[in-house]
Design a protein around this motif. Sequence first.
Motif, short mmCIF file in Angstrom:
data_model
loop_
_atom_site.label_atom_id
_atom_site.label_comp_id
_atom_site.label_asym_id
_atom_site.label_seq_id
_atom_site.Cartn_x
_atom_site.Cartn_y
_atom_site.Cartn_z
N THR A 282 4.12 -14.10 -4.80
CA THR A 282 5.48 -14.89 -4.08
C THR A 282 4.36 -15.90 -3.71
O THR A 282 4.75 -17.37 -3.64
CB THR A 282 5.42 -13.77 -2.88
N THR A 283 3.35 -15.99 -2.76
CA THR A 283 2.69 -17.47 -2.17
C THR A 283 2.61 -18.02 -2.80
O THR A 283 2.07 -18.99 -2.41
CB THR A 283 1.44 -16.60 -0.85
N GLN A 284 1.50 -17.94 -4.32
CA GLN A 284 1.38 -18.57 -4.79
C GLN A 284 3.00 -19.64 -5.61
O GLN A 284 2.60 -20.51 -5.91
CB GLN A 284 1.14 -17.74 -6.56
N ALA A 285 3.80 -19.06 -6.43
CA ALA A 285 5.43 -19.05 -6.73
C ALA A 285 5.68 -20.46 -4.78
O ALA A 285 6.28 -22.02 -5.27
CB ALA A 285 6.31 -18.78 -6.70
N VAL A 286 5.69 -20.40 -4.14
CA VAL A 286 6.42 -21.22 -2.44
C VAL A 286 5.00 -21.70 -2.39
O VAL A 286 5.49 -22.87 -1.60
CB VAL A 286 7.04 -19.93 -1.68
N GLY A 287 4.03 -21.33 -2.46
CA GLY A 287 3.04 -22.40 -1.98
C GLY A 287 2.89 -23.85 -2.61
O GLY A 287 2.90 -24.36 -2.23
N HIS A 288 3.16 -23.21 -3.60
CA HIS A 288 2.67 -24.59 -4.46
C HIS A 288 3.69 -25.62 -4.43
O HIS A 288 3.64 -26.79 -4.72
CB HIS A 288 2.50 -24.32 -6.23
N TYR A 289 5.01 -25.16 -4.41
CA TYR A 289 6.80 -25.90 -4.28
C TYR A 289 6.31 -26.66 -2.97
O TYR A 289 6.77 -27.87 -2.63
CB TYR A 289 7.85 -25.25 -4.78
N ALA A 290 6.17 -25.89 -1.85
CA ALA A 290 6.10 -26.33 -0.51
C ALA A 290 5.28 -27.19 0.37
O ALA A 290 4.90 -28.05 0.80
CB ALA A 290 6.24 -24.99 0.59
N PHE A 291 3.82 -26.39 -0.39
CA PHE A 291 2.64 -27.22 -0.19
C PHE A 291 1.86 -28.71 -0.65
O PHE A 291 2.23 -28.89 -1.68
CB PHE A 291 1.50 -26.45 0.43
N ARG A 292 2.00 -30.05 -0.13
CA ARG A 292 0.67 -30.90 -0.77
C ARG A 292 -0.06 -31.25 0.44
O ARG A 292 -0.27 -30.76 1.74
CB ARG A 292 2.01 -32.01 -0.65
N LYS A 293 -1.22 -31.95 -0.73
CA LYS A 293 -2.13 -32.83 0.04
C LYS A 293 -1.72 -32.96 1.52
O LYS A 293 -1.05 -34.21 1.82
CB LYS A 293 -2.73 -33.61 -1.36
N ARG B 256 -3.12 -14.48 3.65
CA ARG B 256 -4.51 -14.71 2.94
C ARG B 256 -3.84 -15.87 1.48
O ARG B 256 -4.64 -16.45 1.22
CB ARG B 256 -4.51 -13.62 1.98
N GLY B 257 -2.64 -15.43 0.56
CA GLY B 257 -1.96 -15.82 -0.07
C GLY B 257 -2.52 -17.25 -0.03
O GLY B 257 -2.38 -18.33 -0.37
#
Length: 404
Positions: free
Chosen positions: A153-164, A183-184
């Motif tokens: 879940t965190t891989q999918a959502v985080g890679h969509y929502a987070f930016r450098k 943690r994820g």
Amino acid sequence: MIKFALLAGAACLACATIPSRAAGAPPTPIRIGLPVPLTGPYGAEAQDQVRNATLAIQEFNDAGGLAGRKAELLVRDDRLNPAEAATRALELIDKDHADFIVGSLSAATQLAVNNVIRQRRVPYISISQSDAINEAADFSRYTFHESLNPHMTTQAVGHYAFRKGMRIAFLTADYAYGQEMTRGFTRVAKEVGAQVVGEIRHPLGATDYSPFLPRLMAMHPDVLVFNNFGRDNQISIKQAAEFGMKSNMKFVTPVLTYTSRVAAGARVYDGVIGGSSYYWGIEATTPAARALNDRYRKAYGGAVPSDYGTMAYSAVKSLLLAVKAAGSSDAEKVVDALVALRYDTYKGIQSYRACDHQSVQSVLVLQSKAAPSGSPDLFSVLHVAPASTWALRSCAELGHKPAP
């Protein structure tokens, strides 16, 4: 045949009876126990899990079962309590002679049930988010995990929502689910170059978040992640919005559930981004989703199934597909059939990874939107992360030894 029982001590709504087999009597049913938290903060999700599991049972029986053997669903209330969940699982196996167990809606109750089934060697398909159940310390040959896990879940959502360069803060329910989500997301933040500026933990079932919100605001995050679930998620997001925090930060939650969105309304969840295993709206492009939605609408007055509900449907359906493939309800044969199974029950092809029996599946990234009163069209699908072992922690990281 479906039998519902809400057990609390000696009380029950409808207790299963085990008839003796007489000459010419119908074959003994294939019994599937379903311990879920019908009472408590996750009750809405659990009720829809029962409805969806019932559909899967009915489909199996309507198709003739296994050479005339029908399936039976035994529902128990685990009260979102690990000790209660373990007790209910033991009763299902030892008293009610359940052949299989499906269920649990929290990481803690899931692990309690898993401890029971490992001792009794009864196949179990869990339907709650947990990373621990995939790890070697808690895994067994009989343990399967149909749900997404926090890492996926965190891989999918985080890679969509987070930016450098983004600043990320967490409001986290202080138990396994919340901690695993933190943690994820922390791992994803490091991967994309975002900065985690802090975390505030709260107890499960909190109703007043005002002590936590000023501390979160003082961190000046670009993204505030709500690592909680059910009513905790609804109340904390509502209070944070009333505190004015939406004006200068994005709200993200790892699991954006249909039931929470319905319960809290469009205003509370306006613009919130989160992950999901399922949204009924994918039926336009996904035949299995259309088929399930149509069956659900017919059975339940035009309503549509929820995300957590469909996990129960898929778990029971895949289990019964394995029973048919094995030609038996024998535990060892069904486990082997599950490991080999490729199934499309509601959203595309899934399979259980050999090392940890995690279901490899797609993850949806959704955003809540305004909808007319009574409309089920609650989310926009922003992204679909395809089914891939890339989204999982490696078998070695989970502590599993390579096959000889």
